[in-house]
Design an enzyme around this catalytic site. Structure first.
Site, PDB file in Angstrom:
ATOM      1  N   PHE A   1       0.854  -1.186   0.000  1.00 42.38           N
ATOM      2  CA  PHE A   1       0.000   0.000   0.000  1.00 42.38           C
ATOM      3  C   PHE A   1       0.896   1.243   0.000  1.00 42.38           C
ATOM      4  CE2 PHE A   1      -2.040  -3.423   2.415  1.00 42.38           C
ATOM      5  CZ  PHE A   1      -3.233  -3.603   1.710  1.00 42.38           C
TER       6      PHE A   1
ATOM      7  N   CYS B   1      -5.055   2.665  10.446  1.00 40.61           N
ATOM      8  CA  CYS B   1      -5.488   4.058  10.610  1.00 40.61           C
ATOM      9  C   CYS B   1      -7.001   4.138  10.782  1.00 40.61           C
ATOM     10  CB  CYS B   1      -5.033   4.905   9.427  1.00 40.61           C
ATOM     11  SG  CYS B   1      -5.749   4.405   7.841  1.00 40.61           S
TER      12      CYS B   1
END
Length: 388
Positions: free
Chosen positions: A224, A332
């Site tokens: 990512f 997150c």
């Protein structure tokens, strides 16, 4: 000023007395008159005492976001004072000669719920997360220009994704769409018009610096990768090989561009692929892996599904690590708290059958401060694991 009043039910003023900046719909007794979405209002106790000033919202369960506690009206220099206070903090925690990319205003962490301002080499990128902030954009821009005339080339509003029914993206001042910014002496191309969020993920600065210390002579996989932040730090730390993977070809191209900005001709592979597919099909082993996915859980409803996704991702990471290697793993997702994330990674560790030790627990950088009265602002969780 004659503000409209939001009147609390009896006893519901306690959260304000604890300085929490959110007022939920269930705490409200009534209003003094009809109030428009985004309007500045005052909050009163059931007996009529003025307790705070904030932005009113008719969307969602949070009806008021407080921007000032107490009974005083907002000062005419309100935005200048907020910006100066936030900038003063950043001057104390950052070396501006080495770093000219950082967050200036972090919502509740800087006592302005709904407002994000990021700074990239004299370019100011604003994200409004509430209508109240959006309607104050011109005042905020004027305050930026007044406070920082020598550090202001462009002010850009990027609120289309954060306020899909209200916000648009446009230049408030200047015309720049991109720049090359520095973080700890490393250069990054940042495009706030085309990039995700405000163009870069600033909250991982300290964690990237830590990764650099682990990278010498290692084969590193950055999943990512987006614009390749961790990848460039790994190469700066002396990595033997860095592989950057992201499903977006545009992101992979940016990662390659940023690597070439700093280390032209380096041993870097940029791969456009689904990370889960790449981890399943790739048979190579790495000495250092970064798992930094986007938020798998956007709401409480997706919490269980997200937890399972984090578990699968970390199992894949453990399988791809050579013996005696290191994993940096993150979440997150705000609804995945520290304990749940830790337990999810632990469950993946059990299933992997590897002997694993925790070296570091990580969070967001200090330019993304957490208001001590608003613990919900601590959203980034990370672990550095030693995997035998």
């Amino acid at each position: 000023m004659d503000y409209a009043k939001v009147i609390l039910k009896q006893g519901k003023e306690r959260s304000l007395q604890r300085m929490h900046p959110w007022i939920f719909s269930g705490a409200i007794y009534g209003v003094s008159r009809e109030i428009n979405d985004g309007e500045i209002i005052q909050v009163t106790s059931n007996s009529g005492e003025v307790l705070a000033t904030g932005f009113y919202s008719d969307k969602g369960s949070i009806v008021v976001r407080v921007i000032q506690f107490g009974s005083e009206d907002l000062a005419t220099n309100f935005w200048k004072d907020k910006l100066f206070s936030a900038w003063n903090l950043r001057t104390q925690i950052l070396d501006f000669e080495q770093t000219n990319a950082f967050r200036v205003i972090h919502g509740e962490g800087d006592n302005v719920p709904g407002l994000i301002i990021d700074f990239y080499n004299n370019n100011w990128i604003i994200q409004a997360h509430t209508s109240g902030v959006y309607y104050q954009l011109r005042e905020i821009a004027d305050a930026i220009k007044a406070n920082f005339p020598d550090n202001c080339e462009t002010i850009y509003c990027k609120s289309r994704t954060t306020l899909p029914n209200t916000g648009t993206d446009f230049h408030l001042y200047g015309e720049n769409n991109e720049t090359v910014a520095k973080e700890n002496g490393i250069s990054y191309a940042v495009n706030w018009v085309e990039g995700q969020k405000t163009g870069f993920f600033l909250d991982q600065r300290d964690n990237r610096q830590l990764l650099k210390e682990f990278s010498k002579g290692k084969k590193v996989l950055n999943t990512f990768c987006y614009t390749g932040g961790f990848s460039v730090y790994a190469m700066d730390g002396g990595a033997e090989l860095v592989t950057s993977v992201d499903i977006s070809q545009k992101a992979v191209d940016l990662a390659a561009k940023n690597m070439d900005l700093n280390f032209p001709g380096s041993n870097h592979n940029a791969v456009a692929a689904d990370v889960f597919d790449f981890m399943k099909e790739n048979k190579a082993f790495y000495d250092l892996i970064v798992l930094d996915p986007p938020a798998f859980a956007k709401s409480i409803k997706s919490k269980h599904t997200a937890t399972q996704a984090y578990k699968r991702l970390n199992i894949a990471g453990f399988k791809a690590l050579a013996p005696n290697s290191v994993l940096f793993t993150f979440s997150c997702s705000q609804v995945i708290d520290d304990v749940l994330f830790y337990n999810t990674v632990a469950a993946a560790a059990i299933e992997s059958g590897r002997n694993i030790r925790v070296l570091h627990k990580l969070s967001q950088g200090p330019d993304h401060p957490v208001n001590i009265f608003h613990p919900e602002g601590s959203y980034l969780k990370g672990l550095v694991l030693y995997v035998e």
